[in-house]
Design a protein around this motif. Structure first.
Motif, mmCIF file in Angstrom:
data_model
loop_
_atom_site.group_PDB
_atom_site.id
_atom_site.type_symbol
_atom_site.label_atom_id
_atom_site.label_comp_id
_atom_site.label_asym_id
_atom_site.label_seq_id
_atom_site.Cartn_x
_atom_site.Cartn_y
_atom_site.Cartn_z
ATOM 1 N N GLY A 39 -45.680 -44.434 26.160
ATOM 2 C CA GLY A 39 -46.312 -44.586 24.863
ATOM 3 C C GLY A 39 -47.142 -45.844 24.835
ATOM 4 O O GLY A 39 -47.542 -46.379 25.871
ATOM 5 N N TYR A 40 -47.394 -46.331 23.651
ATOM 6 C CA TYR A 40 -48.273 -47.482 23.469
ATOM 7 C C TYR A 40 -47.796 -48.691 24.284
ATOM 8 O O TYR A 40 -48.551 -49.284 25.049
ATOM 9 C CB TYR A 40 -48.322 -47.830 21.986
ATOM 10 N N VAL A 41 -46.516 -49.051 24.150
ATOM 11 C CA VAL A 41 -45.978 -50.216 24.846
ATOM 12 C C VAL A 41 -45.807 -49.932 26.330
ATOM 13 O O VAL A 41 -46.173 -50.734 27.188
ATOM 14 C CB VAL A 41 -44.640 -50.662 24.223
ATOM 15 N N GLY A 42 -45.255 -48.778 26.657
ATOM 16 C CA GLY A 42 -44.968 -48.464 28.049
ATOM 17 C C GLY A 42 -46.206 -48.371 28.914
ATOM 18 O O GLY A 42 -46.251 -48.920 30.030
ATOM 19 N N LEU A 43 -47.233 -47.683 28.417
ATOM 20 C CA LEU A 43 -48.441 -47.521 29.218
ATOM 21 C C LEU A 43 -49.162 -48.854 29.395
ATOM 22 O O LEU A 43 -49.637 -49.178 30.491
ATOM 23 C CB LEU A 43 -49.373 -46.503 28.559
ATOM 24 N N THR A 44 -49.221 -49.654 28.335
ATOM 25 C CA THR A 44 -49.832 -50.974 28.449
ATOM 26 C C THR A 44 -49.061 -51.844 29.428
ATOM 27 O O THR A 44 -49.650 -52.520 30.281
ATOM 28 C CB THR A 44 -49.896 -51.661 27.077
ATOM 29 N N THR A 45 -47.732 -51.824 29.330
ATOM 30 C CA THR A 45 -46.893 -52.617 30.226
ATOM 31 C C THR A 45 -47.091 -52.200 31.678
ATOM 32 O O THR A 45 -47.297 -53.043 32.567
ATOM 33 C CB THR A 45 -45.415 -52.475 29.838
ATOM 34 N N GLY A 46 -47.048 -50.898 31.928
ATOM 35 C CA GLY A 46 -47.194 -50.407 33.288
ATOM 36 C C GLY A 46 -48.546 -50.735 33.894
ATOM 37 O O GLY A 46 -48.639 -51.231 35.029
#
Length: 433
Positions: free
Chosen positions: A12-19
């Motif tokens: 999602g928003y946080v996960g994709l940005t983090t990855g």
């Protein structure tokens, strides 16, 4: 910096940005999701989230081979050095954070994590979640770390790569230090602390911002009643370095994916230790009151009765730069208007499709057609560049309610319309006798 093998659960928003950002720092990152179609799109470089720079980072990560997307966490984590949990923690029953997704992933992967692998919560979770995860995993060789995110929608990539601070908390100091080292190429202050403090930092920060926004909306209401101008008041406040200029813009209320659920969750956390967080409760109540004041302002612009009123709405997303409708104040105001019998035609440059109770169009000028009033609810810059003379020709009414104080009041006056903002004097057109 030594490249680490990282798994990010949730795209999602946080996960994709983090990855994507961790891959850009040189780490080898595998992003996991349960949605096969989404994984296929991401593997092909197609990003559905509207976030500047994110598509480019994903494309570079895929090309370099440092970023991959897979279905299923259990197999993906078996050679990981660190696993980031970036799954949703929405508002649950009664206002507490819903941790079912966090717990489900923990149960799924707990027994197959390699010894020494850090299990890292990036999602916003209540104080005590690290302890709960440690108990669920039941392994002394798996350190649990809290590493909260501080990303703003619309500037998430910039925020990740240029952070104000990095907060890492764990009862295993060595593990916390290792997680902090993943960001060592970023010029930022790093706070290494215990897990409970790290978990509370995110709530404390977000809830402070919510209180600040409710406060400025209250001051804006006072400005209207006392004949002051909120733009002058906040300018004077903003020069004070103890206060600063950020989060001093009034509007139709605060919303989005974080502030509503985090304020509610912190109230519940406080209740769990028998503390009545009256200040935060008041900020939440003021936010609801602000929405109602905006509805009343719009009702006044159409003569007091909303039933049958034709209202043109500019903006539906919770803020400009995103297509996120979660707890959008623009959508909340629109929903109340619909419930009171108004007929809404709405436009947002990032939002399409059908929304119950209103007509969503793909041309901003269509919202003005036969409108009794046009209302600006999201601060998209393109609304300032509209041909307001043409807008005025299309309208049946003569008022623009600008809940973001986005437009130039004089420009609206010059085309023969009235302008009404938040916390500012109303600008009326002159009518010749």
């Amino acid at each position: 910096m030594t490249a680490a093998r990282i798994v990010v659960v949730g795209t999602g928003y946080v996960g994709l940005t983090t990855g994507a950002c961790l891959a850009s720092l040189g780490h080898r990152v595998t992003c996991v999701d349960v949605d096969q179609a989404k994984v296929a799109r991401l593997s092909a470089g197609r990003v559905d989230i509207l976030e500047p720079g994110l598509s480019e980072l994903v494309a570079r990560g895929l090309t370099s081979g440092r970023l991959t997307f897979v279905v299923g966490a259990r197999e993906a984590v078996q050679d990981a050095e660190g696993v980031f949990l970036c799954v949703p923690t929405p508002m649950g029953a009664g206002g507490s954070a819903d941790l079912r997704a966090v717990e489900a992933v923990t149960e799924e992967i707990g027994d197959v994590l390699p010894s020494g692998c850090a299990l890292i919560t990036k999602s916003t979770v209540p104080v005590g979640t690290s302890r709960r995860i440690r108990e669920m995993v039941g392994r002394s060789d798996i350190p649990v770390v809290s590493n909260p995110e501080f990303l703003r929608e619309g500037t998430a990539v910039v925020d990740f790569l240029n952070p104000d601070r990095i907060v890492v908390g764990s009862d295993d100091r060595e593990a916390a230090t290792w997680v902090g080292s993943l960001y060592e190429d970023l010029a930022s202050a790093t706070v290494i602390c215990d897990a409970a403090s790290a978990e509370l930092v995110k709530y404390a920060a977000n809830c402070f911002l919510a209180v600040k926004l409710s406060y400025v909306n209250s001051i804006a209401e006072l400005c209207e009643r006392l004949g002051a101008d909120i733009t002058v008041v906040t300018e004077g406040m903003g020069y004070d370095r103890r206060i600063g200029r950020s989060f001093l813009k009034p509007g139709p209320g605060w919303g989005g994916s974080c502030l509503p659920k985090d304020t509610s969750a912190l109230v519940k956390i406080a209740e769990s230790v028998q503390y009545d967080f009256g200040l935060l409760n008041s900020a939440i109540e003021e936010n609801i009151a602000q929405r109602d004041r905006v509805v009343a302002k719009i009702a006044g612009a159409v003569g007091g009765t909303l039933n049958g009123a034709r209202i043109g709405v500019l903006g539906l997303a919770f803020k400009a730069g995103t297509n996120d409708l979660r707890d959008s104040p623009a959508l909340a105001v629109s929903s109340v208007l619909c419930a009171l019998g108004a007929e809404l035609t709405a436009y947002d440059p990032a939002v399409g499709g059908e929304i119950a109770g209103m007509t969503v169009v793909d041309d901003p000028y269509q919202v003005a057609k036969a409108a009794d009033v046009v209302v600006v609810l999201t601060e998209w810059d393109e609304f300032k560049r509209l041909d307001w003379s043409y807008m005025a020709e299309q309208m049946d009414g003569d008022t623009v309610v600008d809940t973001r104080n986005l437009l130039d009041p004089q420009a609206i006056l010059d085309v023969g319309l009235c302008w009404q903002g938040i916390g500012r004097p109303r600008v009326r057109r002159e009518v010749n006798a």
